[in-house]
Design an enzyme around this catalytic site. Structure first.
Site, PDB file in Angstrom:
ATOM      1  N   ASP A 169      -1.446   0.520  -4.731  1.00  0.00           N
ATOM      2  CA  ASP A 169      -2.649   1.203  -5.220  1.00  0.00           C
ATOM      3  C   ASP A 169      -2.608   2.609  -5.607  1.00  0.00           C
ATOM      4  O   ASP A 169      -3.482   3.224  -6.073  1.00  0.00           O
ATOM      5  CB  ASP A 169      -3.660   0.823  -3.760  1.00  0.00           C
ATOM      6  CG  ASP A 169      -2.935   1.181  -2.783  1.00  0.00           C
ATOM      7  OD1 ASP A 169      -2.127   1.667  -2.552  1.00  0.00           O
ATOM      8  OD2 ASP A 169      -3.872   1.248  -1.435  1.00  0.00           O
ATOM      9  N   HIS A 170      -1.634   3.396  -4.986  1.00  0.00           N
ATOM     10  CA  HIS A 170      -1.663   4.717  -5.128  1.00  0.00           C
ATOM     11  C   HIS A 170      -0.077   5.191  -4.779  1.00  0.00           C
ATOM     12  O   HIS A 170       0.547   4.370  -4.041  1.00  0.00           O
ATOM     13  CB  HIS A 170      -2.559   5.545  -4.350  1.00  0.00           C
ATOM     14  CG  HIS A 170      -2.667   5.279  -3.146  1.00  0.00           C
ATOM     15  ND1 HIS A 170      -1.577   5.431  -1.997  1.00  0.00           N
ATOM     16  CD2 HIS A 170      -3.472   4.445  -2.332  1.00  0.00           C
ATOM     17  CE1 HIS A 170      -1.944   5.129  -0.930  1.00  0.00           C
ATOM     18  NE2 HIS A 170      -3.098   4.470  -0.996  1.00  0.00           N
TER      19      HIS A 170
ATOM     20  N   HIS B 221      -2.592  10.889  -0.219  1.00  0.00           N
ATOM     21  CA  HIS B 221      -2.872  10.838  -1.632  1.00  0.00           C
ATOM     22  C   HIS B 221      -4.378  11.077  -1.557  1.00  0.00           C
ATOM     23  O   HIS B 221      -4.883  11.673  -1.167  1.00  0.00           O
ATOM     24  CB  HIS B 221      -2.841   9.312  -1.956  1.00  0.00           C
ATOM     25  CG  HIS B 221      -3.247   8.239  -0.781  1.00  0.00           C
ATOM     26  ND1 HIS B 221      -4.500   7.707  -0.574  1.00  0.00           N
ATOM     27  CD2 HIS B 221      -2.692   7.803   0.445  1.00  0.00           C
ATOM     28  CE1 HIS B 221      -4.742   7.089   0.345  1.00  0.00           C
ATOM     29  NE2 HIS B 221      -3.832   7.052   1.065  1.00  0.00           N
TER      30      HIS B 221
ATOM     31  N   THR C 217      -7.223   3.804  -1.312  1.00  0.00           N
ATOM     32  CA  THR C 217      -6.912   2.197  -1.106  1.00  0.00           C
ATOM     33  C   THR C 217      -8.009   1.374  -1.400  1.00  0.00           C
ATOM     34  O   THR C 217      -7.737   0.378  -2.514  1.00  0.00           O
ATOM     35  CB  THR C 217      -6.693   2.053   0.191  1.00  0.00           C
ATOM     36  OG1 THR C 217      -5.519   2.641   0.905  1.00  0.00           O
ATOM     37  CG2 THR C 217      -6.377   0.403   0.758  1.00  0.00           C
TER      38      THR C 217
ATOM     39  N   ASP D 199       0.933  -1.093   0.050  1.00  0.00           N
ATOM     40  CA  ASP D 199       0.148  -0.176   0.013  1.00  0.00           C
ATOM     41  C   ASP D 199       0.932   1.331  -0.077  1.00  0.00           C
ATOM     42  O   ASP D 199       1.680   1.421   0.856  1.00  0.00           O
ATOM     43  CB  ASP D 199      -0.955   0.050   1.180  1.00  0.00           C
ATOM     44  CG  ASP D 199      -2.209   0.739   1.103  1.00  0.00           C
ATOM     45  OD1 ASP D 199      -1.625   2.223   0.671  1.00  0.00           O
ATOM     46  OD2 ASP D 199      -3.159   0.660   1.543  1.00  0.00           O
TER      47      ASP D 199
END
Length: 439
Positions: free
Chosen positions: A246-247, A352, A75, A39
C-alpha cells in the site's frame, strides 16, 4: 452425398471457428486470483536482504521496478484504491480513521475497518463486482473487506482483532493453508490476503533497523511456503497471484538533528479550527472555523517543512480536490517530518503519509501464474492500474474505474500455455476450409 459432406464440414468448421474466436482462457476455464498485500513493503526492501524466493518470482513471473501508491500514502486509502481502481477523491476513503468534522468524532483505524458507513460511498470494490457476476470471493484481513456495499457483504470475511499480533510466522503459514483450501475445496475465485508487516516493524524500529531486514526474510520464507502450498493443492495451472503493498516507509526526522513540527506555534488551533487531525504521520487535515480559512492557510504557510493546500487548489495529480469528505485545508509534511499539533508525543521511528512522488513511498509489485509472462520486468506504474488487470484475469466486466489495462497488459501471456493448441486449430481450419471449397 456431396451435399451431406459439405453440410458436415460446414458444421465442423463453424464449431472450430467459434472456439478459435473465443479468448483462450474462456476455452480453457477461468483461472483464480490471489491478491496478497504486505503492508508497508517499500520498493527496495528486498535489495539489502537475501530473498531467494522473491528473486525466483522475478524469473518465474513479473516484477515491476516499483509501484506508485495514490496520494494518500496511508493503509486504508491506498488499499481501497487497489481494490476499486478509483482515486481517493472518488472512493472517499480519505483517511485510516473514520471521522466526522461536525461532531469531532474520530474512530481508531482497527475499529474503522468494521464501519460500512466509512467505506460504502457508491464505489464498488472488486469483491462485490465479481460476486455480482457469479464468482465466490473472500477477504482475509484485507482493509475494506468487512464492510457492506449497497447492502451486499463479501462472501467470506476474516477481520483482524484490535490486538492481533502481525508477525507470527506460524500463523502466516496457517493463513496460506486456509486460503489454499478455499480455492481448491470450495471453489473461491478471488481471495485478498493481508499481512500487517513490514509496516509495524518499519514504524517501531525504522526502515533501516536490522529487525526490518529480519521481517523481510520472514516474508521471503512465507512466499516460498506459498509456492509449495500452491503445488500441493494442484493450483499451479489455475491460480494467478499478485503480491503488492500500500505504501513505503521513511525514517522520521527527530531532535537534535531537526526541529520537530509543532503547528500550534504558528496558529492557535483552539481559536481557529473546529476540527483537525494533525498528529497522524505526514498528512494532516483541518476544518477552520467559519470565516477563518484564509487566516489558517496563511499561518500554516509560515511553518517550515510542510506544504499547506486549500482543498480546491490541491494539484490535480493528487486526485484529492474533488473529495466531498476531505476538510477545506490539507497539510503535507516534507519527507520524514511528522506533524504535531500541540506537543510532541510521536514515538514512531518510521512513517508514511508523505507525497507519493517520494521514492521512499513507492512499493512493490510481483505476479506469477498461468496468465503471466515469465522473467518480465515492468516499468513503474500507478497502483490504480492493478484493478483492471485483476478484472481481466478474472474475466469479469469491471465497474467504472480510473485505471487502464493498457498499462499492464504486456505482462500477460495473451496466448497462455496453449499457444500450440491455437496453432493446431488454425492449421486444421485451413485444411478443412480448403476441403470445403473443393467439394
Amino acid at each position: 452425398m456431396r451435399k451431406i459432406m459439405r453440410l458436415e464440414l460446414f458444421l465442423v468448421v463453424s464449431a472450430l471457428l467459434g472456439t478459435a474466436c473465443k479468448p483462450l482462457s474462456k476455452v480453457a476455464g477461468r483461472n483464480k486470483l490471489l491478491l496478497i498485500s504486505f503492508d508497508g513493503f517499500r520498493w527496495d526492501y528486498d535489495q539489502d536482504v537475501d530473498t531467494p524466493n522473491l528473486d525466483q518470482l522475478a524469473v518465474d513471473g513479473v516484477k515491476a521496478k516499483y509501484i506508485t501508491p495514490p496520494m494518500l500514502t496511508m493503509t486504508s486509502p491506498s488499499h481501497f484504491t487497489t481494490i476499486t481502481g478509483r482515486w481517493v477523491e472518488d472512493h472517499e476513503v480519505v483517511h485510516n480513521m473514520m471521522f466526522n468534522t461536525t461532531t469531532n468524532q474520530k474512530v481508531p483505524h482497527k475499529e474503522t475497518l468494521k464501519r460500512s458507513e466509512w467505506w460504502d460511498n457508491g464505489v464498488l470494490p472488486l469483491w462485490i463486482t465479481a460476486q455480482d457476476q457469479g464468482l465466490k470471493t473472500a477477504s482475509f484481513f484485507y482493509p475494506g473487506g468487512a464492510a457492506k456495499y449497497r447492502g451486499k457483504a463479501v462472501n467470506r470475511v476474516l477481520l483482524e482483532e484490535p490486538n492481533h499480533k502481525d508477525d507470527n510466522e506460524t500463523e502466516w503459514r496457517q493463513n496460506i493453508n486456509t486460503v489454499m483450501r478455499w480455492f481448491s475445496e470450495e471453489d473461491f475465485s478471488l481471495v485478498t490476503l493481508y499481512y500487517g508487516e513490514p509496516d509495524n516493524v518499519g514504524h517501531a524500529k525504522g526502515p533501516d533497523h536490522p529487525d526490518r531486514k529480519k521481517i523481510i526474510q520472514q516474508i521471503d520464507r512465507t512466499i516460498g511456503y506459498l509456492r509449495e502450498a500452491i503445488e500441493q493443492h494442484h493450483l499451479n495451472d489455475s491460480l494467478n497471484v499478485i503480491i503488492t503493498s500500500d505504501h513505503g516507509m521513511t525514517t522520521v526526522k527527530k531532535r537534535p538533528q531537526v526541529d520537530e513540527l509543532i503547528l500550534n506555534k504558528y496558529l492557535n488551533l483552539f481559536q481557529l479550527a473546529s476540527f483537525e487531525i494533525l498528529d497522524y504521520g505526514g498528512f494532516g487535515i483541518i476544518t477552520p472555523k467559519p470565516g477563518k480559512e484564509q487566516e489558517v492557510f496563511d499561518a500554516l504557510s509560515m511553518a517550515p517543512n510542510l506544504t499547506v493546500y486549500k482543498k480546491n487548489e490541491i494539484p490535480e495529480n493528487f486526485h484529492l480536490g474533488k473529495s466531498e469528505r476531505l476538510p477545506p485545508i490539507v497539510v503535507v509534511a516534507d519527507l520524514g517530518f511528522n506533524l504535531n499539533s500541540r506537543i510532541i508525543i510521536y514515538v514512531n521511528k518510521g512513517d508514511h503519509g508523505f507525497h507519493n512522488g517520494e521514492m521512499d513511498m513507492k512499493t512493490i509489485f510481483r505476479a506469477f501464474g498461468p496468465d503471466f509472462k515469465r522473467n518480465f520486468l515492468s516499468e513503474p506504474f500507478d497502483s490504480i492500474h492493478i484493478y483492471p488487470l485483476m478484472c481481466k484475469l478474472l474475466q469479469i466486466e469491471p465497474a467504472p474505474h480510473n485505471g487502464s489495462l493498457t498499462v499492464t497488459e504486456d505482462m500477460l501471456q495473451h496466448n497462455g500455455g496453449s499457444q500450440n493448441a491455437r496453432l493446431s486449430v488454425a492449421l486444421l481450419l485451413s485444411m478443412l476450409l480448403f476441403t470445403f471449397t473443393t467439394l
